[in-house]
Design a protein around this motif. Structure first.
Motif, PDB file in Angstrom:
ATOM      1  N   ARG A 140       0.606  -0.813  -0.016  1.00 50.78           N
ATOM      2  CA  ARG A 140      -0.013   0.066  -0.400  1.00 50.78           C
ATOM      3  C   ARG A 140       0.970   1.071  -0.222  1.00 50.78           C
ATOM      4  O   ARG A 140       0.652   2.341  -0.468  1.00 50.78           O
ATOM      5  CB  ARG A 140      -0.963   0.331   1.045  1.00 50.78           C
ATOM      6  CG  ARG A 140      -2.048   1.180   1.008  1.00 50.78           C
ATOM      7  CD  ARG A 140      -2.897   1.181   2.350  1.00 50.78           C
ATOM      8  NE  ARG A 140      -1.233   1.761   3.458  1.00 50.78           N
ATOM      9  CZ  ARG A 140      -1.088   3.071   4.081  1.00 50.78           C
ATOM     10  NH1 ARG A 140      -1.259   3.883   2.551  1.00 50.78           N
ATOM     11  NH2 ARG A 140      -0.534   3.025   4.658  1.00 50.78           N
ATOM     12  N   GLN A 141       2.196   1.869   0.681  1.00 48.92           N
ATOM     13  CA  GLN A 141       2.974   2.472   1.094  1.00 48.92           C
ATOM     14  C   GLN A 141       3.453   2.392  -0.415  1.00 48.92           C
ATOM     15  O   GLN A 141       3.571   3.734  -0.440  1.00 48.92           O
ATOM     16  CB  GLN A 141       3.807   2.309   1.932  1.00 48.92           C
ATOM     17  CG  GLN A 141       2.756   2.697   3.599  1.00 48.92           C
ATOM     18  CD  GLN A 141       4.051   1.859   4.277  1.00 48.92           C
ATOM     19  OE1 GLN A 141       5.192   2.538   4.057  1.00 48.92           O
ATOM     20  NE2 GLN A 141       3.993   1.749   5.618  1.00 48.92           N
ATOM     21  N   ALA A 142       4.094   1.203  -0.690  1.00 53.64           N
ATOM     22  CA  ALA A 142       4.822   1.704  -1.973  1.00 53.64           C
ATOM     23  C   ALA A 142       3.934   1.780  -3.254  1.00 53.64           C
ATOM     24  O   ALA A 142       4.077   1.603  -4.421  1.00 53.64           O
ATOM     25  CB  ALA A 142       5.327   0.456  -2.520  1.00 53.64           C
ATOM     26  N   GLY A 143       2.498   1.798  -3.323  1.00 52.75           N
ATOM     27  CA  GLY A 143       1.273   2.427  -4.343  1.00 52.75           C
ATOM     28  C   GLY A 143       1.433   1.139  -5.311  1.00 52.75           C
ATOM     29  O   GLY A 143       0.954   1.501  -6.329  1.00 52.75           O
ATOM     30  N   LEU A 144       1.924  -0.466  -5.432  1.00 46.78           N
ATOM     31  CA  LEU A 144       2.038  -1.333  -5.159  1.00 46.78           C
ATOM     32  C   LEU A 144       0.387  -2.194  -5.838  1.00 46.78           C
ATOM     33  O   LEU A 144       0.126  -3.084  -4.596  1.00 46.78           O
ATOM     34  CB  LEU A 144       2.917  -2.321  -5.352  1.00 46.78           C
ATOM     35  CG  LEU A 144       3.048  -2.876  -6.194  1.00 46.78           C
ATOM     36  CD1 LEU A 144       3.652  -3.300  -7.440  1.00 46.78           C
ATOM     37  CD2 LEU A 144       4.497  -3.758  -5.776  1.00 46.78           C
ATOM     38  N   PRO A 145       0.017  -1.895  -7.238  1.00 45.08           N
ATOM     39  CA  PRO A 145      -1.080  -2.624  -6.568  1.00 45.08           C
ATOM     40  C   PRO A 145      -1.227  -4.552  -6.083  1.00 45.08           C
ATOM     41  O   PRO A 145      -0.414  -5.226  -7.094  1.00 45.08           O
ATOM     42  CB  PRO A 145      -1.937  -2.964  -8.047  1.00 45.08           C
ATOM     43  CG  PRO A 145      -1.616  -1.950  -8.674  1.00 45.08           C
ATOM     44  CD  PRO A 145      -0.519  -1.701  -8.612  1.00 45.08           C
ATOM     45  N   CYS A 146      -2.181  -4.910  -5.222  1.00 45.79           N
ATOM     46  CA  CYS A 146      -1.629  -6.294  -4.669  1.00 45.79           C
ATOM     47  C   CYS A 146      -2.991  -7.579  -5.453  1.00 45.79           C
ATOM     48  O   CYS A 146      -4.207  -6.660  -4.800  1.00 45.79           O
ATOM     49  CB  CYS A 146      -1.497  -6.036  -3.446  1.00 45.79           C
ATOM     50  SG  CYS A 146      -1.376  -8.303  -2.650  1.00 45.79           S
ATOM     51  N   LEU A 147      -2.937  -8.359  -5.633  1.00 49.10           N
ATOM     52  CA  LEU A 147      -4.182  -9.124  -5.987  1.00 49.10           C
ATOM     53  C   LEU A 147      -3.841 -10.728  -5.026  1.00 49.10           C
ATOM     54  O   LEU A 147      -2.404 -11.323  -5.705  1.00 49.10           O
ATOM     55  CB  LEU A 147      -4.711  -9.530  -7.909  1.00 49.10           C
ATOM     56  CG  LEU A 147      -4.896  -8.820  -8.404  1.00 49.10           C
ATOM     57  CD1 LEU A 147      -3.780  -7.645  -8.732  1.00 49.10           C
ATOM     58  CD2 LEU A 147      -5.290  -9.265 -10.213  1.00 49.10           C
ATOM     59  N   LEU A 148      -5.279 -10.709  -4.434  1.00 50.93           N
ATOM     60  CA  LEU A 148      -4.746 -11.922  -3.109  1.00 50.93           C
ATOM     61  C   LEU A 148      -6.363 -12.720  -3.667  1.00 50.93           C
ATOM     62  O   LEU A 148      -6.730 -12.988  -3.542  1.00 50.93           O
ATOM     63  CB  LEU A 148      -5.157 -10.945  -2.236  1.00 50.93           C
ATOM     64  CG  LEU A 148      -4.305 -10.728  -1.711  1.00 50.93           C
ATOM     65  CD1 LEU A 148      -4.562  -9.944  -0.187  1.00 50.93           C
ATOM     66  CD2 LEU A 148      -2.775 -10.943  -1.469  1.00 50.93           C
ATOM     67  N   PRO A 149      -5.936 -13.465  -4.486  1.00 50.65           N
ATOM     68  CA  PRO A 149      -6.759 -15.023  -5.294  1.00 50.65           C
ATOM     69  C   PRO A 149      -6.326 -16.497  -4.039  1.00 50.65           C
ATOM     70  O   PRO A 149      -8.132 -16.541  -3.925  1.00 50.65           O
ATOM     71  CB  PRO A 149      -6.233 -15.183  -6.899  1.00 50.65           C
ATOM     72  CG  PRO A 149      -4.875 -15.393  -6.650  1.00 50.65           C
ATOM     73  CD  PRO A 149      -4.682 -13.663  -5.866  1.00 50.65           C
ATOM     74  N   LEU A 150      -5.960 -16.479  -3.498  1.00 48.74           N
ATOM     75  CA  LEU A 150      -6.066 -17.536  -2.701  1.00 48.74           C
ATOM     76  C   LEU A 150      -6.229 -16.968  -1.168  1.00 48.74           C
ATOM     77  O   LEU A 150      -6.068 -18.158  -0.544  1.00 48.74           O
ATOM     78  CB  LEU A 150      -4.506 -17.736  -2.172  1.00 48.74           C
ATOM     79  CG  LEU A 150      -3.810 -18.251  -3.461  1.00 48.74           C
ATOM     80  CD1 LEU A 150      -2.114 -18.865  -3.521  1.00 48.74           C
ATOM     81  CD2 LEU A 150      -4.470 -19.076  -4.842  1.00 48.74           C
ATOM     82  N   LEU A 151      -6.292 -15.576  -0.837  1.00 52.81           N
ATOM     83  CA  LEU A 151      -6.898 -15.427   0.880  1.00 52.81           C
ATOM     84  C   LEU A 151      -7.941 -14.212   0.659  1.00 52.81           C
ATOM     85  O   LEU A 151      -8.153 -13.189  -0.042  1.00 52.81           O
ATOM     86  CB  LEU A 151      -5.215 -14.936   1.389  1.00 52.81           C
ATOM     87  CG  LEU A 151      -4.170 -15.855   1.945  1.00 52.81           C
ATOM     88  CD1 LEU A 151      -2.560 -15.552   2.309  1.00 52.81           C
ATOM     89  CD2 LEU A 151      -4.845 -17.068   3.301  1.00 52.81           C
ATOM     90  N   PRO A 152      -8.259 -13.989   1.972  1.00 57.65           N
ATOM     91  CA  PRO A 152      -8.917 -12.652   2.271  1.00 57.65           C
ATOM     92  C   PRO A 152      -8.212 -12.091   2.393  1.00 57.65           C
ATOM     93  O   PRO A 152      -6.912 -11.595   2.972  1.00 57.65           O
ATOM     94  CB  PRO A 152     -10.240 -13.226   3.572  1.00 57.65           C
ATOM     95  CG  PRO A 152      -9.372 -14.626   3.865  1.00 57.65           C
ATOM     96  CD  PRO A 152      -8.763 -14.967   2.568  1.00 57.65           C
TER      97      PRO A 152
END
Length: 292
Positions: free
Chosen positions: A78-90
């Motif tokens: 979040r701090q780096a502004g990097l989009p994160c996709l989590l298909p395996l976890l909430p």
């Protein structure tokens, strides 16, 4: 324009390797079907991996299967502004999560015991973090519904056997001499270990709580939507990329994360979701991919 780089964070060893296998298989499908869309670089999931990822020139990160690692990593992304996709976890905003809400799992197990007209529920569980936590939630939920809760083994009404799926076949075989009206397990038909579970349960009255959609479908939706967004516009970054991924996802993401309309299904092990046939065709094995 150079090909955008995507960091794929997956457990390559340890108890969560099966989930990482599913993710890497989906990445390999895209490498073969849509080459040149992105440069998918694999990192082994371990403490501190998020700092390694944000130090690189990545457009997005997809993966994580260990909540103890993901919890700290999400703030770094979040701090780096990097989009994160989590298909395996909430997950939590601003990460995009296709993972199911785990708080409903204990309720589904307790409700299943009630539907099986149980008066008592025996809870047996492995000593891993997830199973231990779920056992506590299930015991509390079961007592709140009026069920007597016991631990251990032997003979009784309904048994909830809580363990990672790859461990369940051995645990079920060890209980073949016991007498239960029903045995409840948590299953995911998209994992390679599912076939061994079905075989081990052949002589036992096993009912399974399945997440819908299963791990394969969630992972496919996440990875494919990211690839589609980058194929349309390789320059997308940050919030613009997140918006495009959401618009391309085959599964609609709810405002708090998780697949909208997704939930839990309780069924015999023989009643599995349609993606199981596709998973067999894909012959999910660990791809020959080197971690960074």
């Amino acid at each position: 324009m150079s090909v955008p780089a995507v960091a794929v964070v997956a457990p390559l060893t340890g108890p969560r390797t099966a989930a990482g296998t599913v993710l890497l298989a989906e990445v390999d499908r895209l490498r073969g079907g849509a080459p040149g869309t992105a440069d998918w670089q694999v990192f082994h999931e371990s403490p501190g991996v998020a700092h390694t990822v944000v130090a690189g020139d990545f457009t997005a990160v997809v993966g994580h299967a260990d909540p103890s690692v993901a919890d700290g990593a999400l703030e770094v992304y979040r701090q780096a502004g990097l989009p994160c996709l989590l298909p395996l976890l909430p997950g939590r905003a601003p990460a995009l999560s296709w993972g199911p809400d785990e708080t409903h799992l204990a309720r589904a197990l307790a409700d299943a015991a009630l539907a099986l007209v149980a008066r008592a529920l025996t809870v047996a569980y492995d000593d891993d973090r997830d199973s231990t936590g779920l056992a506590g939630l299930l015991a509390a939920r079961a007592r709140a519904t009026g069920l007597a809760v016991r631990t251990g083994g032997g003979t009784g009404d309904v048994l909830a056997l809580l363990a990672p799926q790859h461990r369940l076949p051995a645990l079920l075989r060890a209980r073949e001499g016991e007498s239960w009206r029903a045995v409840l397990v948590v299953a995911d038909c998209g994992l390679p270990s599912f076939d061994a579970l079905v075989t081990a349960a052949a002589r036992l009255p096993v009912w399974a709580v399945h997440a819908e959609p299963c791990l394969v479908r969630r992972t496919r939706a996440a990875v494919a939507s990211l690839a589609a967004a980058l194929a349309e516009d390789p320059s997308l970054r940050g919030a613009r990329l997140v918006s495009r991924v959401l618009s391309r996802s085959a599964l609609l993401i709810g405002p708090d994360g998780g697949v909208l309309g997704g939930g839990r299904r309780v069924s015999r092990l023989s009643a599995v979701c349609p993606v199981r046939a596709a998973a067999r065709e894909d012959a999910l094995t660990v791809p020959h991919t080197q971690a960074v």
